[in-house]
Design a protein around this motif. Structure first.
Motif: not given
Lengths: 109, 549
Positions: B243-256, B317-328
C-alpha cells in the motif's frame, strides 16, 4: 428512474393487502403466510414479513394467539380483527377499481 | 473436530459450532441494528428468532445434533438479508430512519470500498465517491480537480483514469459498501485488535495442535500450520508495504506527469545539469525546432513524447490506485489502448529519429578566404573580442543556451543560433603574406544540401592595424537547423614573420604544431616566429625543459 426501485415501490403497496387477504380464510402462522406469498412471488425472503405483521397488529387490523408447537417454539397464530375485515373489504374495492382503471389505461394505447 | 457452543434460541437449546454461532449472532445483531428506532423491535426480533429456531430444529436430528455453518447459511438465505427487508417491507418508520439503519448495518458489514457515486455527481461521481471513502465534503475534491484541469490538463487525465478504474456503485449493496465502515483511527484500532485476537486464537490453536500431536505426522501438520501462519503474517506485512509503495507510485507518477505536461505544454525552459560544462536552458519546443527538418511538424515530437513517456506514467498511477483501493476489475480495452498508444508514441519518435538522421547522411566542406590587410610591422597580434556580450560562457537570462562540454549553443532570437567554439590552427604560408581561411563544414541529406548549409555559416573577424580580433562563435540561420555545423580557422604565416597569441586565444586554438612542442595552454601570452621547421617560440625561456618530450 431506477426500475428496481419502482418495482419495489409497486409491490410494497399491495403487500399489506395480500397479507390481509391470505388471513381472510382463517388463522395462520407466519410460515404459512410466507408459503402463500412465496408461491405468488410477492416476497422472496421471510424476514420481510415480520415487520409488516407487527405494523398491521399495532394498527389493530390483526390479532394473534399463542399456540404450543409439537416440534418447536410456540407459534403465533394471526387472524383478522373486525376492523381488519372491514379494512380488507375496502381495500378489495379499491384494488378492483384500480385494476380496472389501470387496464383501461394500458389497453387504450 | 470442532468445538460447539450451547445456545438458547426462543427457549430451544441448540448445540452450535463456534463459527456458525458467530455468523448467526452477527446476523441477528445486524437485523437488530436495522430496526433500531422502530416500535416493537423486540417483538419483531423474538418473532424472527423463533422462526429461526423452528428452521434450525428441522436441521438437527438424533444423528446430527450440532448446528453447522451451512445450516445457518441456509436459514439466512430463507430469512433474507437485512437490506432486502428495507427494499420490500419498508414501513414508514423504517423509511424515516433508513440512513441510520444503513449505517448501523454497514458498521457490521465491515470494510469500505471505493465506488463512483451515481446519486451525487457532477461528471462521473468520482469526487463524491472518493470523498465518501475518506469521509469529507466532495466540494473540496471537486475544487481541487477543477483547478488541476488547468495545470496542463493533468487533472483531466487523472480524472479519466479514475472514471475508468473506479467502478460505479450500481446495487444497493455497493452503495452501502461505498459508505461502509469509516476508515479512521478507531477502526484501524479495532481491526488491529481483531487481528490480534485472531492471532491469539491461532496461536492457541497452534499450541493445542502441538500438545495433542502424538505422532510424527501430527507434528508435521502442526509445522505446516506454523509455516502457513508465518506466511500469513508475512503476507500481511507485504500488503501494508505494498500500500505504501502504491501511494508513493501514485505520487511520483502524478509529479512526473505534471512535469512532463509542464515541459511540453508550458513551453517552459528546462534548466538541468546546470554546471559550467553541461547545461540546458531550452524548452522542448525550441530544442526540437532547432533540430527537426523544416517539413516535419513539431507535433510529431510532442505527441510522441507524451505517449512514449506519458503512457508508462499513467499506467503507474493506474496500477497504484487499483492496488491502493483494492479494485480488482480488469479492463482489457484500457490495457490494449494503452499498449497501442505507447507503440504509436514509439513509432512517432522512431520516425522523427529516422527523418532527422537522414538529414545527417552527407558532409560537405567549403573554404572561405577572409581578406586581411598585411600588418605594417612583421608581427600579427591575435586576440579575441573582449566584450562579455560575445562570450558564450556567460549566460544571460534572455538567452537560450545549451552546452555539452565544448559545444555551446546560444539563441538570442528566433532567426539564428550562435555556436561555439571554432577551432584555430596556424600553419606556414606558401606566399609572402599572412592569409586567413575559414573552413566551414555541415551535414545534410545530400552533398548539395550540406554544402548549402556550410556556406550559410557566418564567421567574422575584426582587424585593427596589426591586431586581429577573432569571434569565439559562428552564426547559423535557424532555418538551416543544427546539422553538425563547424568552423576551422587556418592562419597562414609567412616564414620569418611573427605572431603573438594573447591569453584569450586559448579558447579557440587547437593543437597547433610548433617546434617547441608546447601545449596550447603554454602557447598563449608568447610571441612566435615562423621558420622553415615550423612555429618557434622566441620568448619561451625554461619552457622547453618542462614540455619537451
Amino acid at each position: 428512474m431506477n426500475i428496481e426501485n419502482t418495482k419495489a415501490q409497486m409491490k410494497k403497496g399491495v403487500l399489506e393487502f395480500c397479507i390481509l387477504s391470505v388471513l381472510s380464510d382463517g388463522e395462520h402462522y407466519p410460515s404459512e403466510i410466507i408459503e402463500k406469498m412465496k408461491e405468488a412471488k410477492l416476497i422472496v425472503v421471510e424476514g420481510t414479513l415480520y415487520p409488516l405483521l407487527m405494523r398491521l397488529k399495532n394498527d389493530g387490523l390483526l390479532s394473534y394467539r399463542w399456540e404450543e408447537s409439537l416440534s418447536g417454539p410456540p407459534r403465533k397464530y394471526y387472524k383478522l380483527t373486525p376492523v381488519g375485515e372491514q379494512f380488507l373489504k375496502e381495500l378489495e374495492i379499491t384494488w378492483n377499481d384500480l385494476v380496472e382503471a389501470v387496464n383501461k389505461t394500458i389497453n387504450k394505447q | 473436530m470442532n468445538r460447539t457452543i450451547t445456545m438458547n434460541l426462543s427457549g430451544i437449546i441448540f448445540h452450535i459450532e463456534e463459527d456458525a454461532y458467530d455468523m448467526l449472532n452477527k446476523y441477528l445483531s445486524t437485523i437488530k441494528g436495522y430496526f433500531k428506532d422502530s416500535d416493537g423491535r423486540d417483538e419483531i426480533m423474538s418473532d424472527i428468532e423463533s422462526r429461526i429456531a423452528e428452521m434450525l430444529q428441522e436441521k438437527v436430528s438424533k444423528t446430527k445434533q450440532a448446528v453447522l455453518m451451512n445450516d445457518v447459511e441456509s436459514v439466512i438465505a430463507v430469512m433474507g438479508k437485512p437490506e432486502d427487508f428495507a427494499g420490500e417491507s419498508g414501513t414508514t418508520e423504517n423509511k424515516e430512519s433508513t440512513a441510520g439503519e444503513n449505517k448501523t448495518y454497514s458498521e457490521n458489514k465491515g470494510r469500505r470500498r471505493v465506488f463512483r457515486d451515481p446519486d451525487d455527481k457532477v461528471i462521473g461521481g468520482v469526487c463524491s465517491g472518493i470523498a465518501s471513502y475518506f469521509d469529507f465534503d466532495p466540494i473540496w475534491l471537486r475544487a481541487a480537480f477543477a483547478i488541476s484541469f488547468f495545470v496542463f490538463g493533468t487533472g483531466l487525465l487523472l480524472y479519466i483514469i479514475l472514471i475508468i478504474i473506479i467502478p460505479k456503485a450500481k446495487t444497493t449493496a455497493e452503495k452501502l459498501e461505498m459508505r461502509g465502515e469509516k476508515v479512521d483511527v478507531n477502526n484501524i484500532g479495532k481491526a488491529v485488535n481483531e487481528e490480534f485476537e485472531d492471532f491469539k486464537k491461532r496461536m492457541k490453536n497452534f499450541g493445542d495442535e502441538v500438545k495433542s500431536s502424538e505422532n510424527k505426522e501430527r507434528i508435521r501438520t502442526a509445522a505446516e500450520k506454523f509455516r502457513d501462519f508465518v506466511g500469513d503474517v508475512f503476507f500481511n506485512m507485504l500488503q501494508i508495504a505494498g500500500k505504501i509503495f502504491a501511494f508513493i507510485f501514485i505520487f511520483i507518477g502524478i509529479a512526473l506527469m505534471i512535469g512532463l505536461m509542464a515541459t511540453i505544454f508550458g513551453r517552459g525552459t528546462i534548466s538541468i545539469f546546470d554546471s559550467p560544462m553541461t547545461s540546458i536552458h531550452f524548452s522542448i519546443y525550441e530544442l526540437s525546432s532547432a533540430v527537426l527538418p523544416n517539413d516535419l511538424p513539431i507535433e510529431f515530437v510532442v505527441i510522441g513524447l507524451i505517449l512514449f513517456i506519458g503512457i508508462p506514467l499513467l499506467s503507474m498511477i493506474y496500477g497504484g490506485i487499483k492496488y491502493l483501493f483494492r479494485i480488482k476489475q480488469k479492463n482489457k480495452i484500457v490495457k490494449y489502448t494503452a499498449n497501442i498508444l505507447w507503440l504509436t508514441g514509439l513509432v512517432l519518435l522512431t520516425y522523427v529519429g529516422i527523418q532527422v538522421g537522414t538529414d545527417f547522411s552527407e558532409q560537405a566542406t567549403t573554404k572561405q578566404i577572409i581578406s586581411i590587410s598585411q600588418p605594417i610591422g612583421n608581427t600579427l597580434y591575435l586576440d579575441m573580442k573582449p566584450s562579455a556580450e560575445d562570450d558564450l560562457d556567460v549566460t544571460y537570462m534572455h538567452h537560450r543556451k545549451v552546452r555539452f562540454g565544448d559545444w555551446t549553443m546560444i539563441s538570442k532570437d528566433d532567426k539564428s543560433f550562435r555556436l561555439g567554439y571554432p577551432e584555430m590552427n596556424i600553419v606556414k604560408s606558401e606566399t609572402d603574406s599572412f592569409e586567413l581561411v575559414a573552413i566551414k563544414s555541415a551535414q545534410g541529406f545530400d552533398k548539395k544540401d550540406a554544402t548549402y548549409r556550410a556556406k550559410n555559416i557566418n564567421y567574422a573577424i575584426t582587424q585593427m592595424d596589426s591586431i586581429i580580433l577573432f569571434n569565439s562563435y559562428f552564426d547559423i540561420e535557424a532555418l538551416d537547423k543544427l546539422r553538425a555545423q563547424n568552423v576551422k580557422i587556418l592562419l597562414k604565416v609567412p616564414v620569418n614573420k611573427f605572431v603573438y597569441l594573447s591569453k584569450r586565444m586559448e579558447k579557440i586554438i587547437f593543437d597547433i604544431d610548433n617546434v617547441n612542442d608546447a601545449l596550447d595552454s603554454d602557447m598563449v601570452n608568447r610571441k612566435w616566429i615562423m621558420t622553415n621547421r615550423g612555429l618557434e617560440c622566441i620568448d619561451c625561456e625554461g619552457l622547453e625543459n618542462v614540455h619537451k618530450h
